[in-house]
Structures are given as structure tokens and as C-alpha cells.
Design an enzyme around this catalytic site. Structure first.
Site, PDB file in Angstrom:
ATOM      1  N   ARG A   1       0.794  -1.231   0.000  1.00 44.46           N
ATOM      2  CA  ARG A   1       0.000   0.000   0.000  1.00 44.46           C
ATOM      3  C   ARG A   1       0.830   1.287   0.000  1.00 44.46           C
ATOM      4  NH1 ARG A   1      -3.724  -1.497   4.904  1.00 44.46           N
ATOM      5  NH2 ARG A   1      -2.071  -3.037   5.179  1.00 44.46           N
TER       6      ARG A   1
ATOM      7  N   ASP B   1       7.628  -1.800  11.021  1.00 46.95           N
ATOM      8  CA  ASP B   1       6.796  -0.702  10.506  1.00 46.95           C
ATOM      9  C   ASP B   1       6.010  -0.013  11.624  1.00 46.95           C
ATOM     10  OD1 ASP B   1       4.949  -2.652  11.128  1.00 46.95           O
ATOM     11  OD2 ASP B   1       3.929  -2.627   9.188  1.00 46.95           O
TER      12      ASP B   1
ATOM     13  N   GLU C   1      -7.249 -13.238  13.923  1.00 48.37           N
ATOM     14  CA  GLU C   1      -7.041 -12.204  12.906  1.00 48.37           C
ATOM     15  C   GLU C   1      -8.384 -11.755  12.329  1.00 48.37           C
ATOM     16  OE1 GLU C   1      -3.862 -10.792  12.000  1.00 48.37           O
ATOM     17  OE2 GLU C   1      -3.765 -11.734  13.958  1.00 48.37           O
TER      18      GLU C   1
ATOM     19  N   ALA D   1      31.417  43.045   1.458  1.00 50.62           N
ATOM     20  CA  ALA D   1      30.176  42.563   0.842  1.00 50.62           C
ATOM     21  C   ALA D   1      30.387  42.226  -0.633  1.00 50.62           C
ATOM     22  CB  ALA D   1      29.097  43.627   0.981  1.00 50.62           C
TER      23      ALA D   1
HETATM   24  C1  UD1 Z   1      -0.059  -8.454  12.540  1.00 47.60           C
HETATM   25  C2  UD1 Z   1      -0.703  -9.437  13.503  1.00 47.60           C
HETATM   26  C3  UD1 Z   1      -1.970  -8.812  14.086  1.00 47.60           C
HETATM   27  C4  UD1 Z   1      -1.619  -7.512  14.761  1.00 47.60           C
HETATM   28  C5  UD1 Z   1      -0.873  -6.574  13.817  1.00 47.60           C
HETATM   29  C6  UD1 Z   1      -0.328  -5.393  14.591  1.00 47.60           C
HETATM   30  C7  UD1 Z   1      -0.186 -11.680  12.670  1.00 47.60           C
HETATM   31  C8  UD1 Z   1      -0.690 -12.868  11.984  1.00 47.60           C
HETATM   32  N1  UD1 Z   1      -1.021 -10.672  12.806  1.00 47.60           N
HETATM   33  O1  UD1 Z   1      -0.985  -8.247  11.481  1.00 47.60           O
HETATM   34  O2  UD1 Z   1      -2.570  -9.695  15.020  1.00 47.60           O
HETATM   35  O3  UD1 Z   1      -2.804  -6.883  15.242  1.00 47.60           O
HETATM   36  O4  UD1 Z   1       0.268  -7.241  13.221  1.00 47.60           O
HETATM   37  O5  UD1 Z   1       0.283  -4.452  13.744  1.00 47.60           O
HETATM   38  O6  UD1 Z   1       0.948 -11.676  13.108  1.00 47.60           O
HETATM   39  N2  UD1 Z   1       6.307  -9.964   8.023  1.00 47.60           N
HETATM   40  C9  UD1 Z   1       7.435 -10.706   7.747  1.00 47.60           C
HETATM   41  N3  UD1 Z   1       7.303 -11.891   7.088  1.00 47.60           N
HETATM   42  C10 UD1 Z   1       6.095 -12.376   6.710  1.00 47.60           C
HETATM   43  C11 UD1 Z   1       4.947 -11.605   6.978  1.00 47.60           C
HETATM   44  C12 UD1 Z   1       5.086 -10.396   7.644  1.00 47.60           C
HETATM   45  O7  UD1 Z   1       8.551 -10.315   8.097  1.00 47.60           O
HETATM   46  O8  UD1 Z   1       6.058 -13.454   6.124  1.00 47.60           O
HETATM   47  C13 UD1 Z   1       6.464  -8.690   8.744  1.00 47.60           C
HETATM   48  C14 UD1 Z   1       5.934  -7.481   7.984  1.00 47.60           C
HETATM   49  O9  UD1 Z   1       6.988  -6.896   7.221  1.00 47.60           O
HETATM   50  C15 UD1 Z   1       5.493  -6.550   9.109  1.00 47.60           C
HETATM   51  C16 UD1 Z   1       5.119  -7.508  10.232  1.00 47.60           C
HETATM   52  O10 UD1 Z   1       5.700  -8.752   9.920  1.00 47.60           O
HETATM   53  O11 UD1 Z   1       6.569  -5.738   9.574  1.00 47.60           O
HETATM   54  C17 UD1 Z   1       3.605  -7.660  10.383  1.00 47.60           C
HETATM   55  O12 UD1 Z   1       3.073  -8.203   9.187  1.00 47.60           O
HETATM   56  P1  UD1 Z   1       1.748  -7.637   8.571  1.00 47.60           P
HETATM   57  O13 UD1 Z   1       1.459  -8.397   7.328  1.00 47.60           O
HETATM   58  O14 UD1 Z   1       1.775  -6.172   8.501  1.00 47.60           O
HETATM   59  O15 UD1 Z   1       0.712  -8.150   9.688  1.00 47.60           O
HETATM   60  P2  UD1 Z   1      -0.647  -7.488  10.073  1.00 47.60           P
HETATM   61  O16 UD1 Z   1      -1.685  -7.925   9.113  1.00 47.60           O
HETATM   62  O17 UD1 Z   1      -0.479  -6.055  10.307  1.00 47.60           O
HETATM   63 CA    CA Z   2       0.983  -4.345   9.701  1.00 48.93          CA
END
Ligand code: UD1
Ligand code: CA
Length: 424
Positions: free
Chosen positions: A15, A104, A156, A393
Site C-alpha cells: 500500500r 513498521d 485475525e 560585501a
Molecule cells: C499483525 C498481527 C496482528 C496484529 C498486527 C499489529 C499476525 C498474523 N497478525 O498483522 O494480530 O494486530 O500485526 O500491527 O501476526 N512480516 C514478515 N514476514 C512475513 C509476513 C510479515 O517479516 O512473512 C512482517 C511485515 O513486514 C510486518 C510484520 O511482519 O513488519 C507484520 O506483518 P503484517 O502483514 O503487517 O501483519 P498485520 O496484518 O499487520
Molecule cells: Ca501491519
């Protein structure tokens, strides 16, 4: 007990609509991931950053700036639980605790993290998850509790029933783990859910099933877990960080004339009784002394050190410069790559020409104490002006000048009497 951090930063960040990986987007010239690494650096002995998308760029940033951080590649990215499992080989014999954070989520503070870990320890918790209450919990994982109010699991958004969706307590995505106890969970997670991913959140239910001590730490200031998923989130986070900084500065005796138009980075120190005038933008790492006047409309770009009783006036840009006490640059100037003494006066429109676009080399300007630079002067670096010397100047200074001299380059003034009269 020894604490290590795992920071999740492998996700795509679709996004943001950007070629830059999400965690390298900047607030006040510092990448989001930098905020998270800085917030844990006084707490942990080592950090592991999980990288995936744009792994090379993220790795470069970490290696260049953080000695105590290591990157671990996750490819492909199969979910947050899978991401953490990537560090299992690194932590095979580790006996301490692990905190998990997201790259993030830059607004979390060191104080909150310390408090979180203290609570985890005082509860003798095996697993503590940070939660907070949101009026609009959409998109976050929901904290599901048993009838006795103890934690049950995290669901989730995409897996939640309407009843679960009505829960306002959400998962902040920050965890503290007694590593030896929770480590086995990572080989037992499944991807049996709406997104087909290995969810880190499933370690809560796993802990309960294994009769471990699992707790939630409810964070009161929910701003701190604000996550960045879009450019609009980035702007909001910048505003929150700025407000926090300006309030802290005002509490410490700095006058901010107009907080709504003043932007100051977290890494800027300012002494008491300094006044910051409207529309001033200060980014990067800087140190400003007491009794200074900065702005209106000043731009400090980082690596700037200004001692006491100085004035940096309107439309003055300063970058990588050390300025000693009682020195003024009142109007329309650029000061870059410079060392400037005490009691120096820099006239309006003075420019340090620090960059050679052909060689691409940046050079230094040195002005010793009591130097007075006349208006509209160009100081072509490398150049050094000795103590007490004055520059007339309109000069273009291309050579070093010693002490107490006058330096001046100027076409002689020609006056032609009656020139206009004779024309008409
Ligand atoms: C996640 C949580 C959710 C929480 C939210 C808070 C899970 C399943 N869900 O959701 O419960 O409320 O964060 O912000 O954990 N990332 C990786 N590898 C992956 C997937 C993600 O490193 O395979 C990293 C992303 O870069 C990010 C973080 O993990 O920094 C969170 O992943 P994101 O996909 O943003 O999870 P949310 O849907 O926000
Ligand atoms: Ca997130």
C-alpha cells in the site's frame, strides 16, 4: 536476564506504492526501521532483523548503521510465525528472553518496552503480548479472553466471527517470550487459516495448551503501536512523533512559538531559553544550545551543532556544521560542511559553496572567531578565514585568508554623472 530482539521487516508494504521497501521509508530522514532499532538498542544485547522484500537494501541499511544487529533472510514470506522461525537456528542455545517487534511500528518508546519487559518478569510470564484498546479495531488481530478474563487466543480480522470482530482489545504485534519455553511452538505452527499463513499470533493459544503462563500487557497510549501501511499513515506518524518532541522540548524550557508549523526530529537536542520561530524544519541529528533564536523559516538538515546565544534567522539552511557561541547568520544563507567560531557574523546572503559538481567532492569552510562576513559573499570551499578577518560585501573568496585582515573581491565602482539625464 539477557534479552534479544527480533524485528519483522520482510513484508512487502504494497500500500505504500513505492520502489523503496516500507521499513526504509523515512520520518525526519531516519528510516522507520531505524526508529525500532534505536528503541531497543539500550535494552537488548543483539537484534535480528528478518528481511525478505528488497532484502539487500534493508540489509545494507542495518549493516551500515547498527553494529549489534544482524539480518536473517526469510524467502519466501509465509507469515509472521514463519518469519520468527527463521531465527531459531541463531538462537538454538539461547536461554534468555526474546522481544518481537515490527519494523513498521516506529512510535513505540524505549520506556514502554522497558516497562513491558519488567511486567513480563514480575508476572513470571512465559509469554506476554502487548495489547491496546481501539475504538475502531478493524484490521488488527483481536485479543480473545476466557470467561475468567485470562488470555485465550488471538484471532485475525480475516478469520474472525462477527462476535469476535466486536472485540476492541487488539494485538499490538509486540511480544516478550521466555525463549526456551516458547521455542518449540515455532516448529508446530500451521497455516490453517483464511490467509494460508503461519501466524505468529497462534503462539498464544499454543502457550495456553501447554499450560504456560501467558499474559497481556495493556498499553494505555495506543499511539505508540501505530503501524505504517500507507503514505497517509506515514504523515500521521510524523505528526505524532513531532508533537511528542515539541512537547518534550517545551517541558524542558524551549519556546516553540507555533507548534503547528514547527518540525523537529527526535534526535535534536535543544537547550533552555532557546526560541524556535514558526515554519522551522529540523531533521536528522542536531544539538542546539541555550538562548538561541532559530527561524522563522530556518532549515537545519542534520549533523548541526550550535552553541549558546546564536541566531539562525529566516531562510537560513544549515547542514553538517559546527557553530560556536554568539554567532549569527541572520538571513538568506547556506552554511554547509563548516566549522564556524564564536562571535562570527555571517551577513545576509552568504553561501558556503561546499560542493564541486564535477569532482563531486564536498569541502570544508572554516571561519575562526570574530570573523565578519559581508552580505552576499560566496565562500568557495575548501577555504579558511583567520581570526577577526572581515570580508567585504559581495566577495567571492577562493583562497585562505589569515588573521585580522580584510578580504575583498569587487569590481571598482564606476559613477557616470548625468548619465540618465543625457539619455533622455
Ligand atoms: C499483525 C498481527 C496482528 C496484529 C498486527 C499489529 C499476525 C498474523 N497478525 O498483522 O494480530 O494486530 O500485526 O500491527 O501476526 N512480516 C514478515 N514476514 C512475513 C509476513 C510479515 O517479516 O512473512 C512482517 C511485515 O513486514 C510486518 C510484520 O511482519 O513488519 C507484520 O506483518 P503484517 O502483514 O503487517 O501483519 P498485520 O496484518 O499487520
Ligand atoms: Ca501491519
Amino acid at each position: 536476564m539477557e534479552t534479544k530482539a527480533v524485528i519483522l521487516a520482510a513484508g512487502k508494504g504494497t500500500r505504500m506504492k513505492s520502489n523503496t521497501p516500507k521499513v526504509l521509508h523515512k520520518i525526519f530522514e531516519k528510516p522507520l526501521l531505524g526508529y525500532v532499532l534505536d528503541n531497543v538498542k539500550n535494552i537488548v544485547s543483539e537484534s535480528f532483523v528478518i528481511v525478505g522484500h528488497h532484502a539487500e537494501e534493508v540489509t545494507n541499511f542495518v549493516e551500515k548503521n547498527y553494529e549489534l544487529a544482524k539480518t536473517v533472510l526469510q524467502s519466501p514470506q509465509l507469515g509472521t510465525g514463519h518469519a520468527v522461525s527463521m531465527v531459531c537456528p541463531e538462537l538454538e542455545n539461547f536461554e534468555g528472553q526474546v522481544i518481537i517487534l515490527c519494523g513498521d511500528t516506529p512510535l513505540i518508546t524505549e520506556d514502554t518496552l522497558k516497562n513491558f519487559i519488567e511486567t513480563h518478569n514480575s508476572l513470571k510470564s512465559d509469554l506476554t503480548v502487548m495489547s491496546t484498546i481501539f475504538d475502531n479495531p478493524t484490521n488488527y488481530g483481536r485479543i480473545i479472553r476466557d470467561k475468567d478474563n485470562s488470555l485465550k487466543c488471538i484471532i485475525e480480522e480475516k478469520d474472525a466471527t462477527p462476535e469476535e470482530k466486536s472485540v476492541k482489545e487488539v494485538n499490538a504485534g509486540i511480544y516478550c517470550l521466555n525463549w526456551e519455553k516458547i521455542k518449540p511452538a515455532f516448529s508446530q505452527l500451521t497455516s490453517n487459516n483464511a490467509q494460508g499463513e503461519y501466524y505468529l499470533t497462534d503462539i498464544i493459544a499454543w502457550g495456553k495448551q501447554h499450560n504456560l503462563n501467558v499474559n497481556a500487557y495493556i498499553l494505555e497510549n495506543s499511539d505508540e503501536i501505530y503501524g505504517i501501511n500507507s503514505r497517509s499513515n506515514l504523515a500521521t506518524a510524523t505528526r505524532i512523533l513531532n508533537e511528542r518532541k515539541l512537547n518534550a522540548l517545551m517541558d524542558n524550557g524551549v519556546t516553540i512559538v507555533d507548534p503547528s508549523s514547527t518540525w523537529i526530529s527526535e534526535d535534536t537536542e535543544i537547550g533552555s531559553d532557546t526560541v524556535i520561530y514558526p515554519a522551522t524544519y529540523i531533521e536528522g541529528k542536531n544539538k542546539i544550545g541555550s538562548n538561541c533564536k532559530i527561524g522563522p523559516c530556518a532549515h537545519l538538515r542534520g549533523d548541526v551543532e550550535i552553541a549558546d546565544n546564536c541566531k539562525i534567522g529566516n531562510f537560513v539552511e544549515v547542514k553538517k556544521a559546527k557553530i560556536l557561541n554568539n554567532t549569527n547568520a541572520g538571513h538568506l544563507s547556506y552554511i554547509g560542511d563548516s566549522e564556524i567560531g564564536a562571535h562570527v557574523n555571517i551577513g545576509a546572503g552568504t553561501i558556503t559553496a561546499n560542493y564541486d559538481p564535477i569532482t563531486k567532492i564536498k569541502s570544508k569552510t572554516i571561519l575562526k572567531d570574530n570573523v565578519k562576513i559581508g552580505s552576499n559573499t560566496v565562500l568557495v570551499a575548501p577555504v579558511k578565514i583567520g581570526e577577526g578577518t572581515n570580508i567585504g560585501a559581495g566577495s567571492v573568496i577562493t583562497k585562505n585568508i589569515g588573521e585580522w585582515a580584510l578580504g575583498l573581491t569587487r569590481a571598482p565602482l564606476k559613477i557616470i554623472e548625468n548619465w540618465v539625464k543625457n539619455k533622455v
